[in-house]
Design a protein around this motif. Structure first.
Motif: not given
Length: 192
Positions: A144-148, A174-182
Motif C-alpha cells: 500500500l505504501m509503494e503502490k498507493k 492484509a491477505q485480501m489486499v495482496l491477493v487483489m494486487y497479484t
C-alpha cells in the motif's frame, strides 16, 4: 451457550441428572457413561461444565479433569466420604450426594455465569498475532505504501478499516489486499 455434559457409570443416574437440569431450563449437550465418551463430546464445545460421578467405568474423576481442555469445569457429585478424600484442584467443584435438586441447579447457574465471564474476558483480550500474520500485514502495508503512496499509518488504518468493514481479522484483510494486487498485476501483464 455453555455446554453441559453429564457422565455417570450408570446411565439411569446420568439421565436423572439430565432430566432435572432440562426441567430447570438448562440444555444438556450429552449424557455419557464413560470418561472417554465425555472427552469425545467436549470436542464439539468451546467451554462448559462436565457433571461427573467419583468413579467412572474407565477412569476416576481426577483423570477426567486432567483430560478436559481449558474452559471446562468439572462438577463432581460424590458422597461426603469420597469428597473428604478428593484431590480438588482448580477447575473442580463439588456437591455432596445425596443430591438436593436446588443445590445442583444453583451450582450449575453459578458455573455457567463463571464460564460466560471467562468467555467474555477471552474475547476482549487481544489475540497474539503469529509471526506469519505479522509478516503478511507488513507485506500488505509495504504494498500500500509503494503502490498507493500511503504512509505506514495510513496503510495500517486502511487495513484496520477493511478488517472492521468485512468482519475479518486484520491479517485476513492484509491477505485480501495482496491477493487483489497479484490478480490486478497478473491481468495487467497479460494486457501488455
Amino acid at each position: 451457550m455453555t455446554g453441559i455434559i453429564v457422565v455417570f457409570p450408570r446411565l439411569e443416574n446420568a439421565r436423572g441428572i439430565r432430566n432435572l437440569l432440562v426441567r430447570s431450563g438448562f440444555s444438556v449437550h450429552a449424557v455419557c457413561t464413560t470418561g472417554a465418551q465425555a472427552i469425545s463430546s467436549l470436542e464439539d464445545l468451546n467451554d462448559g461444565i462436565v457433571i461427573s460421578g467419583y468413579k467412572l467405568a474407565d477412569m476416576m474423576y481426577l483423570e477426567l479433569s486432567e483430560c478436559m481442555p481449558e474452559g471446562f469445569t468439572l462438577l463432581l457429585l460424590a458422597t461426603r466420604q469420597h469428597l473428604s478424600e478428593c484431590d480438588v484442584r482448580g477447575g473442580i467443584e463439588c456437591l455432596p450426594m445425596p443430591l438436593k435438586a436446588h443445590e445442583l441447579v444453583e451450582t450449575v447457574h453459578m458455573l455457567i455465569r463463571q464460564c460466560e465471564r471467562a468467555r467474555k474476558k477471552r474475547r476482549e483480550s487481544p489475540r497474539e498475532k503469529s509471526p506469519e500474520e505479522m509478516e503478511l500485514i507488513a507485506r500488505a502495508k509495504a504494498f500500500l505504501m509503494e503502490k498507493k503512496s500511503m504512509t505506514e499509518m495510513q496503510a495500517h488504518k486502511y487495513l484496520q478499516k477493511c478488517s472492521m468493514d468485512s468482519g475479518r481479522s486484520i491479517a485476513e484483510s492484509a491477505q485480501m489486499v495482496l491477493v487483489m494486487y497479484t490478480k490486478t498485476e497478473g491481468s495487467a501483464e497479460k494486457d501488455v
